[in-house]
Design an enzyme around this catalytic site. Structure first.
Site, PDB file in Angstrom:
ATOM      1  N   SER A 129     -62.801  13.293  27.863  1.00  0.00           N
ATOM      2  CA  SER A 129     -63.026  11.844  28.289  1.00  0.00           C
ATOM      3  C   SER A 129     -61.027  11.775  27.531  1.00  0.00           C
ATOM      4  O   SER A 129     -60.171  11.723  27.085  1.00  0.00           O
ATOM      5  CB  SER A 129     -63.230  11.537  26.583  1.00  0.00           C
ATOM      6  OG  SER A 129     -64.808  11.251  26.720  1.00  0.00           O
ATOM      7  N   SER A 135     -67.612   7.352  30.543  1.00  0.00           N
ATOM      8  CA  SER A 135     -69.690   7.858  31.599  1.00  0.00           C
ATOM      9  C   SER A 135     -68.800   8.185  32.941  1.00  0.00           C
ATOM     10  O   SER A 135     -69.177   9.494  33.170  1.00  0.00           O
ATOM     11  CB  SER A 135     -70.289   6.517  31.652  1.00  0.00           C
ATOM     12  OG  SER A 135     -71.054   7.125  30.205  1.00  0.00           O
ATOM     13  N   GLY A 346     -84.964  -2.808   0.886  1.00  0.00           N
ATOM     14  CA  GLY A 346     -83.528  -3.067   0.422  1.00  0.00           C
ATOM     15  C   GLY A 346     -82.914  -1.774   0.864  1.00  0.00           C
ATOM     16  O   GLY A 346     -81.517  -1.779  -0.081  1.00  0.00           O
ATOM     17  N   GLU A 369     -71.108  12.984  24.343  1.00  0.00           N
ATOM     18  CA  GLU A 369     -71.777  13.573  24.765  1.00  0.00           C
ATOM     19  C   GLU A 369     -72.087  13.689  26.128  1.00  0.00           C
ATOM     20  O   GLU A 369     -73.712  13.801  26.558  1.00  0.00           O
ATOM     21  CB  GLU A 369     -72.256  14.524  24.718  1.00  0.00           C
ATOM     22  CG  GLU A 369     -70.837  15.282  23.308  1.00  0.00           C
ATOM     23  CD  GLU A 369     -71.143  17.284  23.223  1.00  0.00           C
ATOM     24  OE1 GLU A 369     -72.011  17.697  23.409  1.00  0.00           O
ATOM     25  OE2 GLU A 369     -70.524  17.978  22.543  1.00  0.00           O
TER      26      GLU A 369
HETATM   27  N1  COS Z   1     -73.965  22.246  36.266  1.00  0.00           N
HETATM   28  C1  COS Z   1     -73.153  22.525  38.125  1.00  0.00           C
HETATM   29  N2  COS Z   1     -72.025  22.105  38.328  1.00  0.00           N
HETATM   30  C2  COS Z   1     -72.659  20.852  38.414  1.00  0.00           C
HETATM   31  C3  COS Z   1     -72.775  19.925  36.958  1.00  0.00           C
HETATM   32  C4  COS Z   1     -73.897  20.681  36.195  1.00  0.00           C
HETATM   33  N3  COS Z   1     -73.986  20.890  35.336  1.00  0.00           N
HETATM   34  N4  COS Z   1     -72.645  19.006  36.689  1.00  0.00           N
HETATM   35  C5  COS Z   1     -72.062  18.072  38.083  1.00  0.00           C
HETATM   36  N5  COS Z   1     -71.649  19.345  38.796  1.00  0.00           N
HETATM   37  C6  COS Z   1     -70.734  19.345  39.875  1.00  0.00           C
HETATM   38  C7  COS Z   1     -71.771  19.316  41.193  1.00  0.00           C
HETATM   39  O1  COS Z   1     -72.429  19.770  41.700  1.00  0.00           O
HETATM   40  C8  COS Z   1     -70.389  18.389  41.543  1.00  0.00           C
HETATM   41  O2  COS Z   1     -70.005  19.496  42.746  1.00  0.00           O
HETATM   42  P1  COS Z   1     -69.394  19.433  44.621  1.00  0.00           P
HETATM   43  O3  COS Z   1     -68.436  18.585  44.022  1.00  0.00           O
HETATM   44  O4  COS Z   1     -69.790  20.075  44.718  1.00  0.00           O
HETATM   45  O5  COS Z   1     -70.807  18.087  44.653  1.00  0.00           O
HETATM   46  C9  COS Z   1     -69.182  18.351  41.432  1.00  0.00           C
HETATM   47  O6  COS Z   1     -69.662  18.565  39.826  1.00  0.00           O
HETATM   48  C10 COS Z   1     -69.301  16.420  40.072  1.00  0.00           C
HETATM   49  O7  COS Z   1     -70.494  16.049  40.392  1.00  0.00           O
HETATM   50  P2  COS Z   1     -70.742  14.329  40.047  1.00  0.00           P
HETATM   51  O8  COS Z   1     -70.920  14.905  41.677  1.00  0.00           O
HETATM   52  O9  COS Z   1     -72.765  14.791  39.882  1.00  0.00           O
HETATM   53  O10 COS Z   1     -69.905  13.407  40.103  1.00  0.00           O
HETATM   54  P3  COS Z   1     -69.871  12.339  39.398  1.00  0.00           P
HETATM   55  O11 COS Z   1     -68.198  11.939  38.849  1.00  0.00           O
HETATM   56  O12 COS Z   1     -70.801  11.268  39.908  1.00  0.00           O
HETATM   57  O13 COS Z   1     -70.493  12.528  37.637  1.00  0.00           O
HETATM   58  C11 COS Z   1     -72.399  12.710  35.315  1.00  0.00           C
HETATM   59  C12 COS Z   1     -71.655  12.714  37.190  1.00  0.00           C
HETATM   60  C13 COS Z   1     -72.346  10.339  35.668  1.00  0.00           C
HETATM   61  C14 COS Z   1     -72.903  12.896  35.361  1.00  0.00           C
HETATM   62  C15 COS Z   1     -71.508  12.548  34.604  1.00  0.00           C
HETATM   63  O14 COS Z   1     -69.492  12.556  34.688  1.00  0.00           O
HETATM   64  C16 COS Z   1     -71.348  13.049  33.309  1.00  0.00           C
HETATM   65  O15 COS Z   1     -71.794  13.527  32.969  1.00  0.00           O
HETATM   66  N6  COS Z   1     -70.912  11.768  32.836  1.00  0.00           N
HETATM   67  C17 COS Z   1     -70.750  12.124  31.320  1.00  0.00           C
HETATM   68  C18 COS Z   1     -69.386  12.715  30.675  1.00  0.00           C
HETATM   69  C19 COS Z   1     -69.296  12.900  29.504  1.00  0.00           C
HETATM   70  O16 COS Z   1     -70.911  13.778  28.760  1.00  0.00           O
HETATM   71  N7  COS Z   1     -68.697  13.268  29.009  1.00  0.00           N
HETATM   72  C20 COS Z   1     -68.588  13.536  27.209  1.00  0.00           C
HETATM   73  C21 COS Z   1     -67.398  13.936  26.679  1.00  0.00           C
HETATM   74  S1  COS Z   1     -68.257  14.205  25.200  1.00  0.00           S
HETATM   75  S2  COS Z   1     -67.722  13.048  23.905  1.00  0.00           S
END
Ligand code: COS
Length: 387
Positions: A129, A135, A346, A369
């Protein structure tokens, strides 16, 4: 007869009891003081390392315990019942940096980092992050530029659990160029160590809960990272992070179940002791229904979590299941701690009893996460991904 629905093996019972004993002896007596002063106790890292709790999923060749995911989560729940702060340190370390190096690292990286990490000599952190990328993690802007045998990193990472005590930080940075952005496929993961010139620990967050787990910003100011510290392929760091967050989310679910269970246990005991209208309050149906709903949700969360863990160990795709487990367990933690405060009345609102801290600790499980909203997005996308 209370039901935990887990048919534990002798080994699992031994590990659970060891975790319980450790947490009761080494953490429980200090919990209020550490919570109040936001104190992180560094000696816990070595002690947990000595007992094997920081290398639970690592093979024995790297000084790990080599247990299955379920056994790891049982130990984690047990620590979380006593202290959710120690549990998040244990969860992040075991689920994210150690697993990332094990799965995607070179032989040289494994040899260099995994044994000291398993022994608690090097604490691990995960830096995805940023102030403007939560997100929408793939929108991160920390930039990595290749310079001979090194990479030069510039940027700020935020919300880094244990970041000011970590000896190894898995940090994601852009490896694409500003003129040719490649989104999620333009990010690398780097193994950063705090001795690297240009590494700075920034603001330590003053948090509502999990106060004895430090959360910090890290800034990289022309941080020079050898190419030998690049994890796997330079454009695959985001995918590695997402795959690893599947493990991370199981860990947070176990932590949330621990918090929920602690709230349930405290409320059950209090409802037997507390008398109003000439009888223990547990004799009132209003209280019984709360305890029943809490116990049911804890059991359901645990069943879902361990089903996901077993599926993961069988090598199945658990993207949806891990998000379901994290979503349900974190909402259970919030539900149970809220109900527990209500049962205490309370007394639930003051620091003389533990439920006030549990209520504060629970909230972040719905945020970090991946927020509950992000878990629902992952679950829904998987629902129609094979259409
Ligand atoms: N396993 C394998 N590959 C994954 C995956 C997983 N669990 N999740 C995503 N990918 C891959 C996708 O397949 C995609 O690959 P391609 O480029 O080949 O299509 C790539 O990663 C990007 O994935 P996606 O298109 O789903 O990305 P987005 O930008 O739409 O993001 C979310 C998806 C919103 C689900 C992601 O950004 C997320 O989990 N956000 C929250 C972040 C988080 O948990 N932060 C906390 C950090 S710790 S405080």
């Amino acid at each position: 007869m209370k039901s935990d629905l887990l048919n534990l093996s002798e080994e699992q019972r031994g590990i659970r009891d060891l975790a319980r004993e450790f947490a009761m002896q080494e953490i429980a007596p200090f919990i209020s003081e550490w919570d109040e002063s936001a104190h992180f106790e560094p000696s816990l890292v070595k002690k947990m390392g000595d007992l094997g709790f920081l290398g639970m999923l690592l093979p024995e060749e790297f000084d790990g315990l080599g247990v299955d995911t379920s056994t790891y989560l049982i130990a984690l729940e047990e620590i979380a019942v006593v202290d959710a702060s120690a549990a998040v340190m244990m969860s992040v370390h075991n689920s994210l940096p150690t697993q990332m190096i094990l799965r995607f690292g070179s032989d040289e990286q494994k040899l260099r980092f995994l044994k000291p990490m398993a022994r608690g000599e090097l604490l691990g952190a995960f830096a995805l992050s940023e102030p403007e990328a939560g997100s929408d993690a793939a929108s991160l802007t920390t930039q990595a530029v290749r310079d001979g045998d090194d990479w030069i990193l510039n940027g700020t990472k935020s919300w880094v659990t244990s970041g000011n005590h970590a000896g190894v930080i898995l940090a994601m940075a852009r490896t694409d160029t500003p003129s040719e952005r490649k989104g999620a496929r333009g990010i690398g993961t780097f193994i950063v160590t705090p001795d690297m010139p240009g590494f700075h620990v920034g603001k330590k967050e003053d948090k509502l809960g999990l106060r004895s787990s430090p959360t910090v910003q890290l800034s990289f100011d022309n941080l020079r990272v050898p190419n030998a510290n690049l994890l796997g392929q330079p454009q695959m760091g985001f995918v590695y992070a997402m795959q690893s967050l599947e493990n991370g989310r199981l860990g947070i679910a176990a932590q949330a179940i621990g918090i929920a269970r602690a709230a349930l246990e405290a409320a059950t005991a209090y409802a037997a002791e507390r008398h109003q209208f000439d009888k223990p309050i547990r004799e009132f149906q209003a209280i019984q229904f709360k305890l029943a709903d809490m116990a049911t949700r804890v059991a359901a969360s645990r069943a879902l979590l361990h089903a996901a863990a077993h599926a993961k160990d069988r090598g199945e795709n658990v993207k949806q299941a891990t998000s379901m487990a994290k979503l349900f367990a974190s909402e259970t933690a919030m539900f149970c701690t809220n109900q527990a405060v209500q049962i205490f009345g309370g007394y639930g609102y003051v620091k003389d009893y533990p439920v006030e801290r549990l209520f504060r600790d629970a909230k972040v499980t719905e945020i970090y996460e991946g927020t509950s909203e992000i878990q629902r997005i992952v679950i829904a996308r998987e629902q129609y991904s094979h259409e």
